[in-house]
Design an enzyme around this catalytic site. Sequence first.
Site, PDB file in Angstrom:
ATOM      1  CB  CYS A 123      -0.964  -0.007   1.178  1.00  0.00           C
ATOM      2  SG  CYS A 123      -2.024  -1.460   1.198  1.00  0.00           S
ATOM      3  CG  HIS A 256      -3.052   3.427   2.115  1.00  0.00           C
ATOM      4  ND1 HIS A 256      -3.564   3.012   0.905  1.00  0.00           N
ATOM      5  CD2 HIS A 256      -3.159   2.375   2.967  1.00  0.00           C
ATOM      6  CE1 HIS A 256      -3.940   1.753   1.025  1.00  0.00           C
ATOM      7  NE2 HIS A 256      -3.715   1.341   2.262  1.00  0.00           N
ATOM      8  CG  ASN A 286      -6.578  -0.688   1.529  1.00  0.00           C
ATOM      9  OD1 ASN A 286      -5.921  -0.329   0.552  1.00  0.00           O
ATOM     10  ND2 ASN A 286      -6.032  -1.066   2.669  1.00  0.00           N
TER      11      ASN A 286
HETATM   12  C1  LIG Z   1      -9.621  -4.627  10.530  1.00  0.00           C
HETATM   13  C2  LIG Z   1     -10.306  -3.673  11.475  1.00  0.00           C
HETATM   14  C3  LIG Z   1     -11.380  -2.909  10.749  1.00  0.00           C
HETATM   15  C4  LIG Z   1     -10.922  -4.462  12.610  1.00  0.00           C
HETATM   16  O1  LIG Z   1     -11.514  -3.571  13.541  1.00  0.00           O
HETATM   17  P1  LIG Z   1     -11.302  -3.815  15.097  1.00  0.00           P
HETATM   18  O2  LIG Z   1     -12.056  -2.754  15.753  1.00  0.00           O
HETATM   19  O3  LIG Z   1      -9.820  -3.880  15.318  1.00  0.00           O
HETATM   20  O4  LIG Z   1     -12.012  -5.195  15.269  1.00  0.00           O
HETATM   21  P2  LIG Z   1     -11.407  -6.564  15.834  1.00  0.00           P
HETATM   22  O5  LIG Z   1     -10.449  -7.147  14.849  1.00  0.00           O
HETATM   23  O6  LIG Z   1     -10.952  -6.340  17.237  1.00  0.00           O
HETATM   24  O7  LIG Z   1     -12.727  -7.430  15.839  1.00  0.00           O
HETATM   25  C5  LIG Z   1     -13.790  -7.088  16.688  1.00  0.00           C
HETATM   26  C6  LIG Z   1     -14.867  -8.116  16.472  1.00  0.00           C
HETATM   27  O8  LIG Z   1     -15.459  -7.918  15.173  1.00  0.00           O
HETATM   28  C7  LIG Z   1     -15.462  -9.155  14.473  1.00  0.00           C
HETATM   29  N1  LIG Z   1     -15.350  -8.884  13.043  1.00  0.00           N
HETATM   30  C8  LIG Z   1     -14.221  -8.792  12.287  1.00  0.00           C
HETATM   31  N2  LIG Z   1     -14.569  -8.530  11.019  1.00  0.00           N
HETATM   32  C9  LIG Z   1     -15.901  -8.442  10.988  1.00  0.00           C
HETATM   33  C10 LIG Z   1     -16.826  -8.191   9.960  1.00  0.00           C
HETATM   34  N3  LIG Z   1     -16.448  -7.952   8.687  1.00  0.00           N
HETATM   35  N4  LIG Z   1     -18.137  -8.155  10.277  1.00  0.00           N
HETATM   36  C11 LIG Z   1     -18.559  -8.382  11.523  1.00  0.00           C
HETATM   37  N5  LIG Z   1     -17.727  -8.638  12.539  1.00  0.00           N
HETATM   38  C12 LIG Z   1     -16.422  -8.667  12.272  1.00  0.00           C
HETATM   39  C13 LIG Z   1     -14.276  -9.912  15.026  1.00  0.00           C
HETATM   40  O9  LIG Z   1     -14.437 -11.289  14.806  1.00  0.00           O
HETATM   41  C14 LIG Z   1     -14.355  -9.553  16.481  1.00  0.00           C
HETATM   42  O10 LIG Z   1     -15.344 -10.349  17.077  1.00  0.00           O
HETATM   43  P3  LIG Z   1     -15.150 -10.895  18.595  1.00  0.00           P
HETATM   44  O11 LIG Z   1     -15.067  -9.668  19.441  1.00  0.00           O
HETATM   45  O12 LIG Z   1     -16.377 -11.706  18.780  1.00  0.00           O
HETATM   46  O13 LIG Z   1     -13.874 -11.671  18.554  1.00  0.00           O
HETATM   47  C15 LIG Z   1      -9.272  -2.671  12.049  1.00  0.00           C
HETATM   48  O14 LIG Z   1      -8.397  -3.316  12.964  1.00  0.00           O
HETATM   49  C16 LIG Z   1      -8.475  -2.006  10.991  1.00  0.00           C
HETATM   50  O15 LIG Z   1      -8.988  -1.326  10.152  1.00  0.00           O
HETATM   51  N6  LIG Z   1      -7.156  -2.142  11.044  1.00  0.00           N
HETATM   52  C17 LIG Z   1      -6.288  -1.595  10.056  1.00  0.00           C
HETATM   53  C18 LIG Z   1      -6.354  -2.466   8.857  1.00  0.00           C
HETATM   54  C19 LIG Z   1      -5.797  -1.810   7.653  1.00  0.00           C
HETATM   55  O16 LIG Z   1      -5.919  -0.635   7.492  1.00  0.00           O
HETATM   56  N7  LIG Z   1      -5.162  -2.611   6.813  1.00  0.00           N
HETATM   57  C20 LIG Z   1      -4.599  -2.192   5.611  1.00  0.00           C
HETATM   58  C21 LIG Z   1      -3.461  -1.294   5.877  1.00  0.00           C
HETATM   59  S1  LIG Z   1      -2.593  -1.002   4.449  1.00  0.00           S
END
Ligand SMILES: CC(C)(COP(=O)(O)OP(=O)(O)OC[C@H]1O[C@@H](n2cnc3c(N)ncnc32)[C@H](O)[C@@H]1OP(=O)(O)O)[C@@H](O)C(=O)NCCC(=O)NCCS
EC number: 2.3.1.180
Length: 330
Positions: A123, A256, A286
């Site tokens: 990215c 990004h 993304n």
């Molecule tokens: C991926 C992201 C959106 C997840 O959000 P978060 O607030 O960290 O959520 P978590 O991973 O802690 O998951 C929380 C809960 O949601 C659930 N969950 C994950 N994806 C889900 C989805 N698409 N729909 C519903 N629930 C979902 C998880 O299983 C978890 O459930 P649990 O509490 O029962 O275990 C976030 O961490 C993020 O955006 N990170 C950066 C990723 C990124 O930018 N990547 C590319 C960079 S180049």
Amino acid sequence: MTQTALRAAAIAGTGSFLPERIVTNDDLAAELATRGIETSDTWITERTGIRQRHLAERGVATSDLATEAARRALADAGVQADELDLIIVATSTPDFVFPSTACLVQAKLGNKGAAAFDVQAVCSGFVYAMSTADAFVRAGRARCALVIGAEVFSRILDWNDRGTCVLFGDGAGAVVLKAADAPGILAAELHADGSQMNILCAAGNVAYGEVTGDPFLRMDGQAVFKQAVNVLEKSARQVCADAGLTLADVDWLVPHQANVRILNMLARKLDVSLDKVVVTLDRHANTSAASVPLALDAARRDGRIKSGHVVLMQGVGGGFTWGSVLARMS
Ligand SMILES: CC(C)(COP(=O)(O)OP(=O)(O)OC[C@H]1O[C@@H](n2cnc3c(N)ncnc32)[C@H](O)[C@@H]1OP(=O)(O)O)[C@@H](O)C(=O)NCCC(=O)NCCS
């Protein structure tokens, strides 16, 4: 390439291209539900800001999207394909192991003789490619460069992993950089920390006639989130200092496009008004290396980014990689 005097590089045109097919969060939730995977528009929108993504049809490759974006950037710049002497494509989803996607784009555009190669910084790929092209132009080794970020990330997603498959989309953006007397590119800085490769990777390959390792994208979302905010803040301050400017001089932040919460936090830490942050992830999701040039082109074409504006472009992603390019628009 011929050797010429030192000079500056300026952005002469931009273009972008998105596949026609739009998949909304509701569409995706319905599709995943057929396989017993639960997600919702509410979860995706609240956690990421993403509302929809464009997905390429089977058979449409990164070079196809890249070539369309390139044609639009060339038209915007008033440059013919045969004037290009450098073509760089930033992508982590190339058409082939080789030749490079840049060579395929070159052939599709009808250019012969330009140097053409891919940059792989996930990215951060577009800012890596822009910084590379700027260095070529400033060193007198290129006069007219085409810099593209293009991806079909939908091909490397595990569509059974709701934690990643809802986050990404396909697309391409392109910039024409030309030698100029006054700098368009004011400063650039790039970084990587390979010790953090595991927080975001697609650790598969083709060997011995088969796929080896895991061909799907895997991510520790929370680790990536924290790293992204930290490194983008530091990099923004550094690139402004390198150019002898302050963040107050920046008209537009084009980061990004991964998660709107990352962008909000970044803007708060930098004390930059949210009105100055270009956000397209709600529509594009993304698109990895394509996200910055897609956002740049969108904001130029809707009239927000104007000639003379100072634009801070930032990438962050797998590697772990990050970097910034500060530009004054022509
Ligand atoms: C991926 C992201 C959106 C997840 O959000 P978060 O607030 O960290 O959520 P978590 O991973 O802690 O998951 C929380 C809960 O949601 C659930 N969950 C994950 N994806 C889900 C989805 N698409 N729909 C519903 N629930 C979902 C998880 O299983 C978890 O459930 P649990 O509490 O029962 O275990 C976030 O961490 C993020 O955006 N990170 C950066 C990723 C990124 O930018 N990547 C590319 C960079 S180049």
